[in-house]
Design an enzyme around this catalytic site. Structure first.
Site, PDB file in Angstrom:
ATOM      1  N   TYR A 136      77.607  72.986  26.797  1.00 20.38           N
ATOM      2  CA  TYR A 136      78.033  74.306  27.254  1.00 20.38           C
ATOM      3  C   TYR A 136      79.481  74.432  26.804  1.00 20.38           C
ATOM      4  CZ  TYR A 136      74.184  74.920  30.692  1.00 20.38           C
ATOM      5  OH  TYR A 136      72.981  75.095  31.302  1.00 20.38           O
ATOM      6  N   THR A 162      72.893  74.990  24.376  1.00 16.31           N
ATOM      7  CA  THR A 162      72.072  75.840  25.243  1.00 16.31           C
ATOM      8  C   THR A 162      72.568  77.280  25.167  1.00 16.31           C
ATOM      9  OG1 THR A 162      71.600  73.992  26.696  1.00 16.31           O
ATOM     10  CG2 THR A 162      71.292  76.175  27.631  1.00 16.31           C
ATOM     11  N   HIS A 283      64.846  77.627  30.564  1.00 18.97           N
ATOM     12  CA  HIS A 283      65.682  76.912  31.532  1.00 18.97           C
ATOM     13  C   HIS A 283      64.870  76.594  32.806  1.00 18.97           C
ATOM     14  CE1 HIS A 283      70.205  76.282  31.487  1.00 18.97           C
ATOM     15  NE2 HIS A 283      69.904  75.763  32.664  1.00 18.97           N
TER      16      HIS A 283
HETATM   17  C1  FMN Z   1      68.323  71.094  38.524  1.00 19.61           C
HETATM   18  C2  FMN Z   1      68.321  71.536  37.093  1.00 19.61           C
HETATM   19  C3  FMN Z   1      69.506  71.544  36.371  1.00 19.61           C
HETATM   20  C4  FMN Z   1      69.505  71.922  35.018  1.00 19.61           C
HETATM   21  N1  FMN Z   1      70.674  71.840  34.309  1.00 19.61           N
HETATM   22  C5  FMN Z   1      70.649  72.137  32.982  1.00 19.61           C
HETATM   23  C6  FMN Z   1      71.822  71.964  32.204  1.00 19.61           C
HETATM   24  O1  FMN Z   1      72.860  71.523  32.685  1.00 19.61           O
HETATM   25  N2  FMN Z   1      71.764  72.303  30.888  1.00 19.61           N
HETATM   26  C7  FMN Z   1      70.608  72.792  30.306  1.00 19.61           C
HETATM   27  O2  FMN Z   1      70.594  73.081  29.105  1.00 19.61           O
HETATM   28  N3  FMN Z   1      69.477  72.929  31.030  1.00 19.61           N
HETATM   29  C8  FMN Z   1      69.469  72.614  32.342  1.00 19.61           C
HETATM   30  N4  FMN Z   1      68.324  72.727  33.064  1.00 19.61           N
HETATM   31  C9  FMN Z   1      67.069  73.154  32.392  1.00 19.61           C
HETATM   32  C10 FMN Z   1      66.309  71.931  31.863  1.00 19.61           C
HETATM   33  O3  FMN Z   1      67.009  71.315  30.820  1.00 19.61           O
HETATM   34  C11 FMN Z   1      64.908  72.315  31.353  1.00 19.61           C
HETATM   35  O4  FMN Z   1      65.028  73.359  30.433  1.00 19.61           O
HETATM   36  C12 FMN Z   1      63.944  72.724  32.478  1.00 19.61           C
HETATM   37  O5  FMN Z   1      64.157  71.930  33.603  1.00 19.61           O
HETATM   38  C13 FMN Z   1      62.496  72.583  32.019  1.00 19.61           C
HETATM   39  O6  FMN Z   1      61.609  73.027  33.009  1.00 19.61           O
HETATM   40  P1  FMN Z   1      60.867  72.042  34.041  1.00 19.61           P
HETATM   41  O7  FMN Z   1      61.887  71.644  35.044  1.00 19.61           O
HETATM   42  O8  FMN Z   1      59.806  72.904  34.610  1.00 19.61           O
HETATM   43  O9  FMN Z   1      60.333  70.868  33.254  1.00 19.61           O
HETATM   44  C14 FMN Z   1      68.300  72.349  34.404  1.00 19.61           C
HETATM   45  C15 FMN Z   1      67.111  72.340  35.141  1.00 19.61           C
HETATM   46  C16 FMN Z   1      67.107  71.930  36.462  1.00 19.61           C
HETATM   47  C17 FMN Z   1      65.797  71.892  37.211  1.00 19.61           C
END
Ligand code: FMN
Length: 394
Positions: A136, A162, A283
């Site tokens: 980020y 992202t 996301h």
């Molecule tokens: C608690 C949480 C925090 C996340 N933080 C980030 C992050 O810091 N950067 C990012 O690119 N995606 C983030 N994501 C998205 C995940 O990388 C991913 O795209 C997503 O969890 C996929 O869906 P799923 O949880 O159903 O497998 C986050 C997701 C969750 C659940």
């Protein structure tokens, strides 16, 4: 560390989710479990897998299916990577390092979030396989450049940019649980939300021993690491734009992955801007609620850019058969988000290892039942798609 019996007894990811729910304070569990607004996309991401059916080839022997995949020149033993998850340390002290170590031990990949609670050098040191760094631009370009340089020096092998977070999504559970009030550190504002912690004394003791409310050690501002409370504003001030890919390319000479592609048009833009791979991702339903389930988008993205770049996928994966369906639709590998976070919340490193093992066993069994010898051989002929989905094979 020995795996607790309650974790060994889990049969699927839903069991790990239940364990995590019992062990974590509501605010922490909901931070992982929840999505944006009405959580329509969060639910859609999972439910869409039910609408795609499998077409096995019976009486075909595939005794030991090969699960390997090669992404950006690296071969992983398993066709998935653990997705970048911000503040993973909240679920368990040293959460990022434990997850990276568990991924490495099983042959999966790991992606560290910019917004992790642990220094990237510590996480890299715990990893035994190639790990990627998710970027980020929080803190501004100079801060991001310094983060990229640190990641390069530490030995991260790919940079994941992202693009779907120009502002944090409206995660209503976090608001109801008092995230804002707790961050004020004013006793009067915090008090109504404190009871949720008292019912989880083991988590609380470990959280306090780990330093309590953390900052972001990979976002080094002039005055020190960015404070937890400042992240919302920082995201808004430094949204990624396509032209940023240009200077990021100059600052990073390894592969660049663009994460957060929702349409074929953006996939093309990402490739034109120099992406070596794209991740079809919303996301995990945490950003714009109401966008389509990612599996529904995957075929159009593969059709648009699959011959020019590697297409990865995430969103809603809770079973090995979900991974199989995404691979059949042209994903080279998938990212696993909540499925491993539930394991981390349930039991730290052994919980992550259990989540990975559940998915690995699911994958092997599903391929055997499909009559398919390897993930590389999976294609659309193993699926029946709902009416209205693109029919032609990519
Ligand atoms: C608690 C949480 C925090 C996340 N933080 C980030 C992050 O810091 N950067 C990012 O690119 N995606 C983030 N994501 C998205 C995940 O990388 C991913 O795209 C997503 O969890 C996929 O869906 P799923 O949880 O159903 O497998 C986050 C997701 C969750 C659940």
């Amino acid at each position: 560390m020995a795996t607790p019996r309650r974790v060994n007894n889990t049969v699927n990811i839903a069991d790990l989710r239940q364990l995590a729910k019992r062990r974590l304070p509501r605010i922490v569990f909901d931070y992982a479990d929840g999505g944006a607004e009405d959580e329509i996309t969060l639910r859609a991401n999972c439910r869409v897998f039910d609408t795609v059916t499998l077409r096995p080839r019976c009486a075909v022997s595939s005794p030991c299916p090969d699960l390997r995949t090669t992404v950006l020149g690296t071969t992983f033993e398993l066709p998935f990577l653990l997705a970048p998850i911000g503040s993973t340390r909240m679920f368990c002290p040293h959460g990022e390092a434990l997850a990276a170590a568990a991924a490495g031990a099983s042959g999966a990949g790991y992606i560290l979030s910019t917004l992790s609670g642990s220094p990237l050098e510590e996480v890299k040191a715990a990893a035994t396989r190639p790990v990627w760094y998710q970027l980020y631009l929080v803190g501004g370009h100079d801060v991001a450049r310094a983060g990229i340089e640190r990641a390069r020096k530490a030995g991260f092998s790919a940079l994941v940019v992202t693009i779907d977070t120009p502002v944090a999504g409206m995660r209503e559970r976090d608001h109801r649980n008092g995230t804002r009030q707790l961050l004020t550190r004013k006793i009067g504002s915090m008090l109504p939300f404190v009871p949720q912690f008292l019912g989880r004394p083991r988590w609380l003791a470990r959280f306090i021993a780990d330093g309590g409310l953390m900052n972001f050690p990979n976002v080094m501002l002039p005055g020190g690491p960015m404070a937890y409370a400042d992240v919302g504003t920082a995201l808004e001030q430094c949204a990624v734009a396509w032209q940023d890919l240009r200077w990021i390319r100059e600052a990073w000479n390894g592969p660049i992955v663009v994460k957060g592609v929702h349409t074929a048009d953006d996939a093309r833009r990402a490739v034109d801007a120099g992406a070596d791979a794209v991740v079809v991702s919303n996301h995990g339903g945490r950003q714009l609620d109401g966008v389509a389930a990612t599996l529904r988008i995957l075929p159009e993205v593969v059709a648009a850019v699959g011959d020019r770049t590697e297409v990865l996928f995430d969103g809603g994966i809770r079973r090995g058969s979900d991974i199989v369906k995404a691979l059949c639709l042209g994903a080279r590998a998938v990212l696993i988000g909540r499925a491993y976070v539930y394991g981390l919340g349930a039991a730290g490193g052994p919980g992550v290892a259990r989540a990975i093992e559940i998915l690995r066993a699911d994958l092997l069994r599903t391929l055997k039942l499909l009559g398919c010898a390897s993930t590389a051989e999976l294609d659309r002929s193993f699926l029946d798609l709902p009416t209205g989905w693109p029919a032609a094979a990519p």
